[in-house]
Enzyme design. Structure first.
Site, mmCIF file in Angstrom:
data_model
loop_
_atom_site.group_PDB
_atom_site.id
_atom_site.type_symbol
_atom_site.label_atom_id
_atom_site.label_comp_id
_atom_site.label_asym_id
_atom_site.label_seq_id
_atom_site.Cartn_x
_atom_site.Cartn_y
_atom_site.Cartn_z
ATOM 1 N N ASP A 413 0.874 -1.176 0.000
ATOM 2 C CA ASP A 413 0.000 0.000 0.000
ATOM 3 C C ASP A 413 0.906 1.220 0.000
ATOM 4 O O ASP A 413 1.544 1.554 1.008
ATOM 5 C CB ASP A 413 -0.887 -0.025 1.250
ATOM 6 N N HIS A 414 0.971 1.900 -1.156
ATOM 7 C CA HIS A 414 1.928 2.998 -1.308
ATOM 8 C C HIS A 414 1.563 4.222 -0.472
ATOM 9 O O HIS A 414 2.366 5.150 -0.342
ATOM 10 C CB HIS A 414 2.033 3.393 -2.791
ATOM 11 N N ARG A 415 0.366 4.254 0.108
ATOM 12 C CA ARG A 415 0.013 5.351 1.008
ATOM 13 C C ARG A 415 0.790 5.250 2.319
ATOM 14 O O ARG A 415 1.059 6.260 2.977
ATOM 15 C CB ARG A 415 -1.488 5.332 1.305
#
Length: 441
Positions: A413-415
């Site tokens: 999850d690149h967040r």
């Protein structure tokens, strides 16, 4: 006084379920702790125990009914000393008798019951449209409000319910009303007391086209609906980043063989997957920046690695959890996974055994899949996808050799997880597998 038995919430996130099977019938006596029914949630089949003592007077939701909301009255229990035949179904008004036509799906019968109950509750006690002679009030769907017992007596006596004034709550026709009434006009045909429109199977979605090809239509299970919803949300809302490494397996396979020989007397047989779970747990401990969860304006950072392991079951997929996988012995992981996988396939996992986890692992190597990119299981921050190990040309000590190699792909999850942190986790995972003694230290 009759007791309403309601659809229970068998997990913190349960909103509805399928009443899979009744283990009691009308007239059966039950005591606190008796198993009354089996209920399917979106993840498992669980047993529903009685809380009160009494006799089953009515079963208002038939077995096989899907989409039963938590809190819906599913049965009525008569207390000791009450005559079951005199007990009315619990609720704000009698639900219509379940549709027995094979063309009506269980979920549609439930919908009709809920609709009738809500309409009856909202009906005024007197209606300006009611004649002085007193015809029974009707809902917007022109449904006569009468108890199931009153309907049966009316049918036996040849009474027209539409000509009878109800003395019950909100003008509902009850047993006493039909017992006092005298036969008049011929009773309407059986279909007349049914809803004006016969339920028909829901039309297929506009985008679904069979093109004239022979096919079957299969209703989605609650689990399959949940999988579809959650994974669609994941791909739409979670920005995935994928990182892949090739990992040499020879040392791991050799260690596994030696450990299995040593553990044979204890009845333990390690799988490659058991060692992968351990390796991911230790890697998450080594790179805590990946053992996280995105939570809006905050981020959860976990102090231990609980690994959810994807297990294929007849109705879909479930992810039982190996808690504290980084610190647990591989023999313990192996024993736990065999137990969890067996109970997962039987639908016997407790909610806490599959809800949670800080990261996931999905292994499709046993199917010969070389590489794949798994979808993150929200709200987790990553999932490790394991491909098949096979013999490949591989550079070992600056020379081209044949080695057992697998590809592993991490979805992040690149967040919450930067690419550099994800790369650090993949590097740590690769090193754990290629120098596996650290897994048993």
């Amino acid at each position: 006084m009759p007791i309403a038995i309601k659809m229970p919430a068998l997990s913190p996130t349960m909103e509805e379920g399928t009443l899979a099977k009744w283990l009691v019938k009308v007239g059966d006596s039950v005591s606190s702790g008796d198993i009354m029914a089996e209920i399917e949630t979106d993840k498992a089949t669980m047993e529903f125990e009685a809380v009160d003592e009494g006799v089953i007077a009515h079963i208002q939701v038939e077995e096989g009914t899907e989409g039963v909301k938590v809190g819906t009255i599913i049965a009525t229990l008569a207390e000791d000393g009450e005559d079951v035949s005199d007990v009315e179904p619990a609720g704000d008004g009698a639900s219509p008798e379940p549709q027995k036509s094979e063309s009506a799906e269980p979920v549609e019968a439930l919908s009709s019951s809920s609709s009738a109950a809500s309409e009856e509750k909202s009906s005024p006690s007197t209606s300006s449209g009611q004649s002085e002679g007193g015809t029974a009030p009707k809902t917007s769907g022109d449904r006569i409000i009468a108890s199931p017992l009153a309907k049966r007596i009316a049918e036996q006596k040849g009474l027209d319910l539409s000509a009878i004034k109800g003395s019950g709550p909100n003008g509902r026709i009850v047993k006493a009303d039909v017992e006092d009434a005298k036969p008049g006009a011929a009773a309407p045909a059986p279909a007349a007391s049914a809803p004006a429109s016969t339920p028909t199977p829901a039309a297929a979605p506009a985008e679904a086209q069979d093109f004239g090809i022979p096919h079957e239509v299969e209703k989605l299970s609650g689990m399959r609906k949940t999988i579809a919803r959650r994974l669609t949300e994941s791909k739409q809302q979670v920005p995935h980043i994928y990182l892949t490494v090739d990992i040499r397996l020879d040392a791991l396979l050799k260690l596994r063989s030696e450990l299995n020989a040593a553990l044979e007397s204890q009845g333990v047989k390690l799988s490659v997957n058991d060692l992968m779970i351990k390796a991911l747990g230790k890697s998450l401990e080594a790179v805590p920046a990946c053992n996280v969860q995105f939570a809006g304006d905050t981020m959860l950072k976990f102090s231990r690695a609980d690994v959810s392991v994807a297990v294929s079951i007849p109705n879909g997929l479930i992810t039982p959890i190996v808690t504290d996988a980084g610190s647990k012995a591989v023999s313990k992981i192996s024993t736990e996974m065999k137990d969890l996988a067996t109970r997962a396939k039987d639908g016997k996992l407790a909610p806490e055994e599959y809800q949670g986890g800080t990261a996931s692992l999905s292994n499709m190597g046993m199917f010969g899949i070389k590489q794949f990119e798994a979808v993150i299981n929200p709200p987790q921050g990553m999932i490790m996808a394991i491909g098949a190990g096979d013999k490949r040309p591989y550079v070992v000590d600056d020379s081209l050799q044949i080695a057992s190699v697998m590809s592993a792909t991490g979805s992040f999850d690149h967040r919450a997880i930067d690419g550099a942190d994800g790369a650090q986790l993949m590097k740590a995972f690769k090193e754990m597998i290629e120098a596996p003694l650290g897994l048993v230290a």
